[in-house]
Write an enzyme that holds these catalytic residues in place. Sequence first.
Site, PDB file in Angstrom:
ATOM      1  N   SER A  67       0.951  -1.210   0.025  1.00 13.34           N
ATOM      2  CA  SER A  67       0.203  -0.151  -0.079  1.00 13.34           C
ATOM      3  C   SER A  67       0.866   1.365   0.070  1.00 13.34           C
ATOM      4  O   SER A  67       1.992   1.368   0.697  1.00 13.34           O
ATOM      5  CB  SER A  67      -0.933   0.038   1.202  1.00 13.34           C
ATOM      6  OG  SER A  67      -1.574   1.446   1.245  1.00 13.34           O
ATOM      7  N   LYS A 118       0.422  -3.671   4.596  1.00 17.25           N
ATOM      8  CA  LYS A 118      -0.722  -4.327   3.951  1.00 17.25           C
ATOM      9  C   LYS A 118       0.015  -5.346   2.837  1.00 17.25           C
ATOM     10  O   LYS A 118       1.026  -4.964   2.239  1.00 17.25           O
ATOM     11  CB  LYS A 118      -1.383  -3.283   3.057  1.00 17.25           C
ATOM     12  CG  LYS A 118      -2.539  -2.376   3.613  1.00 17.25           C
ATOM     13  CD  LYS A 118      -3.453  -3.169   4.187  1.00 17.25           C
ATOM     14  CE  LYS A 118      -4.583  -3.579   3.028  1.00 17.25           C
ATOM     15  NZ  LYS A 118      -5.189  -2.597   2.351  1.00 17.25           N
ATOM     16  N   ARG A 130     -26.176  -1.740 -45.475  1.00 19.33           N
ATOM     17  CA  ARG A 130     -25.020  -1.167 -44.901  1.00 19.33           C
ATOM     18  C   ARG A 130     -25.338  -0.162 -43.711  1.00 19.33           C
ATOM     19  O   ARG A 130     -26.151   0.700 -43.851  1.00 19.33           O
ATOM     20  CB  ARG A 130     -23.978  -0.603 -45.972  1.00 19.33           C
ATOM     21  CG  ARG A 130     -23.682  -1.322 -47.081  1.00 19.33           C
ATOM     22  CD  ARG A 130     -22.392  -2.239 -46.559  1.00 19.33           C
ATOM     23  NE  ARG A 130     -21.479  -1.342 -46.026  1.00 19.33           N
ATOM     24  CZ  ARG A 130     -20.415  -0.591 -46.988  1.00 19.33           C
ATOM     25  NH1 ARG A 130     -20.866  -0.739 -48.280  1.00 19.33           N
ATOM     26  NH2 ARG A 130     -19.496   0.141 -46.388  1.00 19.33           N
TER      27      ARG A 130
END
Length: 460
Positions: free
Chosen positions: A275, A281, A314
Amino acid sequence: MTGLFDGVLDRGPVGPLTDDTAWLRSLLDAEAALAQALAEVGLITVEQAGAIATACAAEHYDPVALGAAAAGGGNPVIPLVKELTARVGEDDPEAARHVHRGATSQDIMDTAAMLVVRRAGRALHTDLTLLSADLADLAHRHRTTPMPGRTLLQQALPTTFGAVAAGWAQGLTGAARRLDEVLTHHLAAQFGGAVGTLASLDPHGPDVVAAYAARLGLPEPLLPWHTERGRVAEIASALGRVCGSAGNVAQDVVLLAQTEVGEVTEEGGAGVGGSSTMPHKRNPVAAVSVLANARQAPGLVATLLSAQIQEHQRAAGSWHAEWLPLTDLLRRAGSAVSWLRTGVERLRVHPERMRANLELTGGLALSERLTTDLIPELGRMEAHRRVTEACRVSVTEDRDLVDTVTAHLEGLRTSEQVRALLDPAAYLGAAPVFTDRVTGRTGPDGTGRPGRTDSEEGNP
């Protein structure tokens, strides 16, 4: 060049097969194949076709400049054909007269799209196959590892991590099988001229289509499909399924890796999963990145499906609306699968935490087993009443479940028998057998029906 977000959103082998150079190469492959098909039918000479094919080398053209020039005609084929014609004309003015002969811009764009899908799709399929095998190995290693089964995010009955991983593997195997079917049976060359009649090549049009498709290694369609976009819809759906299957795995991993759960972790080594503010973390970056890619798929699929509705021979805009979503969907699917392969390599399973989480309810999650065991003696209703009351008393009065159940059963089971019935490792049902069916291997007891396919299960 790589973009700011490409490290997360453009990972794996699919990205380079869908970039501007890949699209340019495919456009030029279509033009070269057309020239060679015209020569094969006898409408131009082999030498003229060779001159056109030689000029169809991607390094001669700038995709950025072509993209800018596309604003004048509404697609990049128009400026590409202009440049290609000029380059051919420098050496063979007669051959230059036959560049793009009989085609309309959409013929070349649609054919190029099929080439991009085939090349990128095959790379994706290879990654999917390897990923499924990795997950099957993971499932086999944990075929009897007990863990909490969860419904509506709450603990329910025990299952095994092997069964969970087998479910992941089966989902991705099915997605890979469907992708292969689409790549094999639902791609096709596109060549119909202005309104799908090939009038300018009459009576040779159908022969040119056949030769053109064969040169490209694409199936020959029964007729031009300018405004019948079922092929694109099939591709979109298959890629959406890939993203959904990959995202399903990643969602489970993210939930199982929560601090409060801790049943799996991603371990990618130093510098991975950290982190910017919290040193402790260790985020499941691979799983998170899978989700970042997979969650974009529904919108892209929806755009491609909505673009099926087109006008007359088309379309005015719907065809053009397909180019970027199709490219992005290929990239998101490729990136999701690539990230998931990385995540599976990094995945560490923690059986001891799974067992600890199974114990959190104090045996309450095994109440079904108690009831089932008592049915022959008490009947279902009475067995359910006694076990329910014992569970209520255990929770409200904070009493040991084994003692409470034993008391409520009034001698029908000893405390040792109740404790055995509340052992989650002894109530796994057919989880190992189902795991073996997916992995193609049987357990020590010889159970399982390995190697079953989707068709044997009644799935399309």
